[in-house]
Design a protein around this motif. Structure first.
Motif, PDB file in Angstrom:
ATOM      1  N   MET A   1      29.607  10.666 -11.345  1.00  0.00           N
ATOM      2  CA  MET A   1      28.357   9.822 -10.624  1.00  0.00           C
ATOM      3  C   MET A   1      29.198   8.767  -9.972  1.00  0.00           C
ATOM      4  N   ARG A   2      28.741   8.315  -8.728  1.00  0.00           N
ATOM      5  CA  ARG A   2      29.402   7.338  -7.927  1.00  0.00           C
ATOM      6  C   ARG A   2      28.392   6.044  -7.865  1.00  0.00           C
ATOM      7  N   VAL A   3      28.927   4.962  -8.482  1.00  0.00           N
ATOM      8  CA  VAL A   3      28.198   3.770  -8.632  1.00  0.00           C
ATOM      9  C   VAL A   3      29.035   2.588  -7.699  1.00  0.00           C
ATOM     10  N   VAL A   4      28.008   1.798  -7.133  1.00  0.00           N
ATOM     11  CA  VAL A   4      28.491   0.414  -6.244  1.00  0.00           C
ATOM     12  C   VAL A   4      27.818  -0.618  -7.132  1.00  0.00           C
ATOM     13  N   LEU A   5      28.603  -1.616  -7.218  1.00  0.00           N
ATOM     14  CA  LEU A   5      28.036  -2.996  -7.842  1.00  0.00           C
ATOM     15  C   LEU A   5      28.197  -3.890  -6.831  1.00  0.00           C
ATOM     16  N   LEU A  24      31.297   1.905 -17.263  1.00  0.00           N
ATOM     17  CA  LEU A  24      30.767   3.142 -16.521  1.00  0.00           C
ATOM     18  C   LEU A  24      32.268   4.026 -16.330  1.00  0.00           C
ATOM     19  N   ARG A  25      33.330   3.335 -16.086  1.00  0.00           N
ATOM     20  CA  ARG A  25      34.533   4.302 -15.840  1.00  0.00           C
ATOM     21  C   ARG A  25      34.938   4.978 -17.199  1.00  0.00           C
ATOM     22  N   GLU A  26      34.386   4.498 -18.411  1.00  0.00           N
ATOM     23  CA  GLU A  26      34.831   5.173 -19.568  1.00  0.00           C
ATOM     24  C   GLU A  26      33.829   6.507 -19.696  1.00  0.00           C
ATOM     25  N   ARG A  27      32.720   6.468 -18.968  1.00  0.00           N
ATOM     26  CA  ARG A  27      31.757   7.666 -18.840  1.00  0.00           C
ATOM     27  C   ARG A  27      32.200   8.528 -17.789  1.00  0.00           C
ATOM     28  N   GLY A  28      33.355   8.239 -17.093  1.00  0.00           N
ATOM     29  CA  GLY A  28      33.652   9.219 -16.104  1.00  0.00           C
ATOM     30  C   GLY A  28      33.130   8.987 -14.316  1.00  0.00           C
ATOM     31  N   ALA A  29      32.486   7.677 -14.485  1.00  0.00           N
ATOM     32  CA  ALA A  29      31.799   7.305 -13.235  1.00  0.00           C
ATOM     33  C   ALA A  29      33.014   6.893 -12.324  1.00  0.00           C
ATOM     34  N   ALA A 393      26.929  -3.772 -21.941  1.00  0.00           N
ATOM     35  CA  ALA A 393      27.306  -2.949 -20.951  1.00  0.00           C
ATOM     36  C   ALA A 393      27.400  -1.667 -21.084  1.00  0.00           C
ATOM     37  N   ALA A 394      27.742  -1.180 -22.330  1.00  0.00           N
ATOM     38  CA  ALA A 394      27.592   0.341 -22.714  1.00  0.00           C
ATOM     39  C   ALA A 394      26.102   0.615 -22.558  1.00  0.00           C
ATOM     40  N   VAL A 395      25.260  -0.086 -23.013  1.00  0.00           N
ATOM     41  CA  VAL A 395      23.853   0.166 -22.909  1.00  0.00           C
ATOM     42  C   VAL A 395      23.291   0.432 -21.433  1.00  0.00           C
ATOM     43  N   ALA A 396      23.792  -0.618 -20.511  1.00  0.00           N
ATOM     44  CA  ALA A 396      23.444  -0.649 -19.343  1.00  0.00           C
ATOM     45  C   ALA A 396      24.224   0.883 -18.466  1.00  0.00           C
ATOM     46  N   ALA A 397      25.353   1.081 -18.984  1.00  0.00           N
ATOM     47  CA  ALA A 397      25.875   2.417 -18.331  1.00  0.00           C
ATOM     48  C   ALA A 397      25.202   3.492 -18.706  1.00  0.00           C
ATOM     49  N   ARG A 398      24.761   3.458 -19.861  1.00  0.00           N
ATOM     50  CA  ARG A 398      24.074   4.746 -20.277  1.00  0.00           C
ATOM     51  C   ARG A 398      22.794   4.829 -19.771  1.00  0.00           C
ATOM     52  N   LEU A 399      21.976   3.697 -19.403  1.00  0.00           N
ATOM     53  CA  LEU A 399      20.642   3.595 -18.562  1.00  0.00           C
ATOM     54  C   LEU A 399      20.970   4.082 -17.277  1.00  0.00           C
ATOM     55  N   LEU A 400      22.022   3.862 -16.555  1.00  0.00           N
ATOM     56  CA  LEU A 400      22.145   4.155 -15.157  1.00  0.00           C
ATOM     57  C   LEU A 400      22.284   5.625 -15.078  1.00  0.00           C
ATOM     58  N   TYR A 401      23.241   6.098 -16.181  1.00  0.00           N
ATOM     59  CA  TYR A 401      23.400   7.501 -15.901  1.00  0.00           C
ATOM     60  C   TYR A 401      21.659   8.364 -16.197  1.00  0.00           C
TER      61      TYR A 401
END
Length: 406
Positions: A1-5, A24-29, A393-401
């Protein structure tokens, strides 16, 4: 996944994005952070595991030179911020899956327009609830456009705030959208916020009651622990009893800065403690060369606050949350913006004392410190520490996925 903040503002706007980028990077984004070009932010984002895309003018010179409350030059600054979203941010977001934006309205309206143009998902996030329209609170007011004091109905005030936002930013947004073939929008504030904004704040420190907005509370976006203190700070801490930390972050204090630094050091000494004084953007400095006072620049608050007796600060979302997570009593001296909100919340939890006047004297701060250092306040701060979430931040990363479906 590609994310722009995309964000713009002082450290309180940039650091949460760094925390989200790490998770997000920990999840591979693949993550790109668009942020002000100030050197300290570039270094901060580099420590989060990646570089940054410089957007807009440096923030620090602006914050430290613009007269508080002044609207001089605001229209041009807003137009420039919007244009930067259509420029550098749009280029960075080409081909991404989701664009997350936080910061002032010119940034977020521009960012959502870019997402619309590129056909990518958009998420609005804020670190403070006071900007979100709700019947239980009035709007915070807009620079140079004070709200009428005779109007007490919050719904009426939020309607007025929406009209002010259109008047201040609608013209520039319409012009930029037209240039790329997008139609005008009706209601720029609500367009930027969407009907499902994300609130990146701790639910204990900042609970959000049910409202018409479908607010998603993720918890505060904190960078992972693990920061190391400079050797001089560690040596100072180990040379005696826990000191009191004093700092006002990115808040400009103008000509008050020397007097407030002197008053703070005198007050802490009066209570029998040593002092750690953070220079911050106000350039605070110790009034003398006493060995009971250490003046420092940027330092990891997460590593420091757990080793101090109390934290005296301005009441930003980040500093309040970090101090609460460390379980240390606070004296909050709110200056502007959302700082009174955080001071009131921390005080209501019994973990902080609010210094009512924005300018310190040694006497008033000594009194506030004496109250904050009471055994019951210290015990309450330790008890609340265990309720503050560190996974926002981990919750937000999961929700973005989940939002993207990845």
């Amino acid at each position: 996944m590609r994310v722009v903040l995309s964000t713009y503002g002082a450290r309180g706007s940039v650091e949460p994005m760094a925390g989200l980028a790490v998770r997000l990077r920990e999840r591979g984004a693949e993550v790109r952070v668009c942020a002000p070009p100030d050197e300290e932010f570039t270094e901060l984002l580099a420590t989060a595991g990646g570089g940054s895309v410089p957007v807009g003018a440096p923030v620090r010179p602006l914050v430290t030179t613009v007269r508080p409350g002044s609207a001089e030059g605001l229209a041009q600054r807003a137009a420039d911020l919007m244009a930067a979203q259509f420029g550098a941010v749009a280029e960075a977001a080409e081909g991404c899956d989701v664009l997350v934006a936080t910061g002032p309205l010119p940034v977020t309206t521009g960012a959502r327009s870019v997402a619309e143009l590129l056909g990518v998902r958009y998420v609005y996030a804020t670190q403070t609830p006071v900007v979100l329209p709700a019947p239980h609170q009035p709007p915070p007011g807009r620079r140079g456009r004070p709200l009428p004091p005779e109007v007490r109905d919050n719904g009426e005030l939020w309607d007025l705030d929406a009209r002010l936002a259109d008047d201040m930013f609608g013209g520039a947004l319409t012009g930029l959208r037209a240039a790329v073939g997008l139609p005008p929008v009706s209601g720029v504030r609500d367009y930027a916020f969407t009907d499902r904004p994300w609130l990146a704040a701790d639910p204990v420190l900042s609970p959000w009651p049910p409202t018409a907005l479908d607010v998603v509370t993720t918890g505060a976006w904190l960078r992972p622990d693990g920061g190391r203190l400079p050797a001089e700070v560690t040596a100072f801490l180990e040379a005696g009893a826990p000191p009191v930390y004093v700092g006002f972050g990115s808040t400009p204090l103008g000509t008050r800065a020397p007097g407030m630094a002197r008053a703070a050091v005198e007050a802490v000494r009066e209570r029998g403690h040593r002092v750690i004084l953070a220079r911050g953007w106000a350039g605070l400095d110790a009034p003398d060369a006493g060995d009971d006072c250490l003046t420092l620049g940027e330092v990891d608050h997460r590593a420091l606050f757990a080793r101090v007796a109390a934290v005296v600060h301005h009441g930003s979302a980040g500093t309040t949350t970090t101090a609460a997570r460390a379980g240390v009593p606070q004296v909050i001296v709110p200056q502007s913006g959302d700082q009174p909100y955080w001071a009131a919340r921390a005080s209501s939890l019994g973990i902080a004392v609010t210094h009512d006047a924005p300018t310190l004297t040694s006497g008033t701060l000594a009194e506030a410190l004496a109250e904050a250092l009471r055994p019951d306040v210290r015990a309450r701060a330790r008890a609340v520490r265990g309720t503050i979430r560190d996974d926002g931040a981990a919750v937000a990363a999961r929700l973005l996925y989940e939002t993207v479906g990845g």
